[in-house]
Design a protein around this motif. Structure first.
Motif, mmCIF file in Angstrom:
data_model
loop_
_atom_site.group_PDB
_atom_site.id
_atom_site.type_symbol
_atom_site.label_atom_id
_atom_site.label_comp_id
_atom_site.label_asym_id
_atom_site.label_seq_id
_atom_site.Cartn_x
_atom_site.Cartn_y
_atom_site.Cartn_z
ATOM 1 N N SER A 64 48.842 88.340 37.314
ATOM 2 C CA SER A 64 50.150 88.211 36.672
ATOM 3 C C SER A 64 51.043 87.251 37.451
ATOM 4 C CB SER A 64 50.822 89.581 36.567
ATOM 5 O OG SER A 64 50.048 90.479 35.801
ATOM 6 N N CYS B 79 50.177 83.717 36.609
ATOM 7 C CA CYS B 79 50.749 83.312 35.320
ATOM 8 C C CYS B 79 52.192 82.855 35.497
ATOM 9 C CB CYS B 79 50.688 84.466 34.319
ATOM 10 S SG CYS B 79 49.039 84.862 33.713
ATOM 11 N N GLY C 128 54.635 90.098 39.337
ATOM 12 C CA GLY C 128 53.234 90.496 39.383
ATOM 13 C C GLY C 128 53.035 91.870 39.990
ATOM 14 N N ARG D 67 53.537 95.112 37.832
ATOM 15 C CA ARG D 67 52.601 95.473 36.760
ATOM 16 C C ARG D 67 51.776 96.677 37.213
ATOM 17 N NH1 ARG D 67 48.545 91.485 33.403
ATOM 18 N NH2 ARG D 67 48.001 93.008 31.821
ATOM 19 N N SER E 34 49.964 92.767 28.932
ATOM 20 C CA SER E 34 49.299 91.466 28.904
ATOM 21 C C SER E 34 50.007 90.510 27.951
ATOM 22 C CB SER E 34 47.829 91.627 28.486
ATOM 23 O OG SER E 34 47.130 92.435 29.395
ATOM 24 N N VAL F 246 53.368 89.388 29.666
ATOM 25 C CA VAL F 246 53.154 88.442 30.768
ATOM 26 C C VAL F 246 52.702 87.084 30.243
ATOM 27 C CG1 VAL F 246 51.719 87.932 32.791
ATOM 28 C CG2 VAL F 246 52.697 90.212 32.499
#
Length: 341
Positions: free
Chosen positions: A142, A145, A185, A188, A234, A237
């Motif tokens: 994450s 991303c 991140g 999560r 998901s 993100v």
């Protein structure tokens, strides 16, 4: 209640000693590794890795080890190069150092254990370590991303607002963006939700790491909430990071097309082409793996995509940024010349 599919490991289960599946006493918390009622609680899982002969698995383990070594050396080299090169002390390379640091830990969370699984001397993994590995994979994935989205925004400011770039992308703002990416991140919490599930056996995971789809398939409790949370997280993100990246590149491409000089266009595009390549590879695999409902019958495919995502992509990133970036190549040549002298 979900059935207990063996996640593709039925044939292997027949050869697994019964002692490797822990039977529990009754009326105890299953997450702690002890039974509840007539259930059997799982204290450890058995990772199948990749099927094949010992020579095939040995060759694959050697390849994984070599790629892991190159990944660590490549990303450490980028961090060191940016650190010692004064003209690389700009936001773009600050974020690249964050990405390289992340890639080192992301691949370390997966590859050493995968090598042990392939060699056959470390196929078991405790419940706690399994959840920790799942947490690292999800959190670092994450964060990557978000970092790629931040790097796209940085390229947007550099190309579309070059005169105001350094005032907009100040050191404080860079730090805030990087910190926000890491924090986003770490927040999560999929691993926590999975840790609350009950696992009653079998404990065979058809993977070389603790994958969420495999764990959902093995759970003996209702997993609909976890599946919904995983799918929703998901989507959030990927949608946020993809939206920032896509909008940034729409503006970047429209700005580049307005430049009359072909040479200037090529120079402007070269500053973001490496990042665009990494973004395409990373988000393509992430969307395939996680932005879909969990499906036990796709575990073999997930295993192949995961190997690409956790082993090959972190290896490619330093080479992509090195080979497609003139400033980095120039800094590398200077560094090699300095070492040679």
């Amino acid at each position: 209640m979900r059935p207990h599919p063996a996640a593709g490991g039925t044939a292997f289960m027949n050869s697994v000693p019964y002692s490797q599946i822990k039977n529990a006493d009754e009326n105890v918390d299953p997450v702690a590794g002890v039974g509840m009622g007539n259930h059997t609680s799982v204290q450890e899982f058995i990772l199948l890795g990749f099927p094949g002969t010992w020579y095939f698995r040995f060759s694959l383990s050697m390849m994984f080890s070599m790629m892991y070594g190159l990944t660590v050396m490549g990303n450490v080299s980028i961090i060191a190069l940016v650190w010692i090169t004064a003209h690389l002390h700009i936001p773009m390379y600050y974020f690249l150092c964050n990405l390289s640091f992340l890639e080192i830990w992301y691949t370390t969370a997966c590859v050493p254990k995968a090598v042990g699984v392939l060699l056959g001397n470390s196929q078991t993994i405790s419940f706690t370590v399994c959840i920790l590995q799942l947490f690292l994979v999800f959190s670092l994935g994450s964060t990557e991303c978000f970092l790629l989205a931040v790097m796209a925004y940085d390229r947007y400011l550099a190309i579309c607002h070059p005169l105001r770039y350094f005032s907009l992308m100040s050191n404080t703002f860079c730090t805030q963006l990087a910190f926000g990416s890491w924090l986003g991140g770490l927040l999560r919490m999929m691993a926590f939700l999975v840790s609350r599930l009950s696992f009653c056996g079998p404990n065979i995971i058809n993977h070389f790491l603790c994958d969420i789809d495999s764990l959902i398939a093995l759970s003996c409790t209702d997993t609909s909430l976890v599946e919904l949370a995983e799918f929703s997280a998901s989507i959030i993100v990927v949608m946020i990071s993809c939206a920032v990246t896509l909008i940034s590149y729409i503006y970047i491409i429209s700005t580049i097309l307005k430049i009359r000089s072909a040479q200037s266009q090529q120079k402007a595009f070269s500053t973001c082409s490496a990042h665009l390549t990494v973004v395409t590879i990373w988000f393509g695999s992430i969307i395939f793996l996680y932005v879909k409902p969990a499906a036990p019958n796709s575990l073999d495919t997930n295993k192949l995509i995961n190997s690409f995502n956790t082993i090959i992509t972190p290896l490619l990133n330093p080479f992509i940024y090195t080979l497609r970036n003139r400033e980095v190549k120039r800094a590398l040549r200077k560094a090699f010349n300095r070492i040679r002298i």
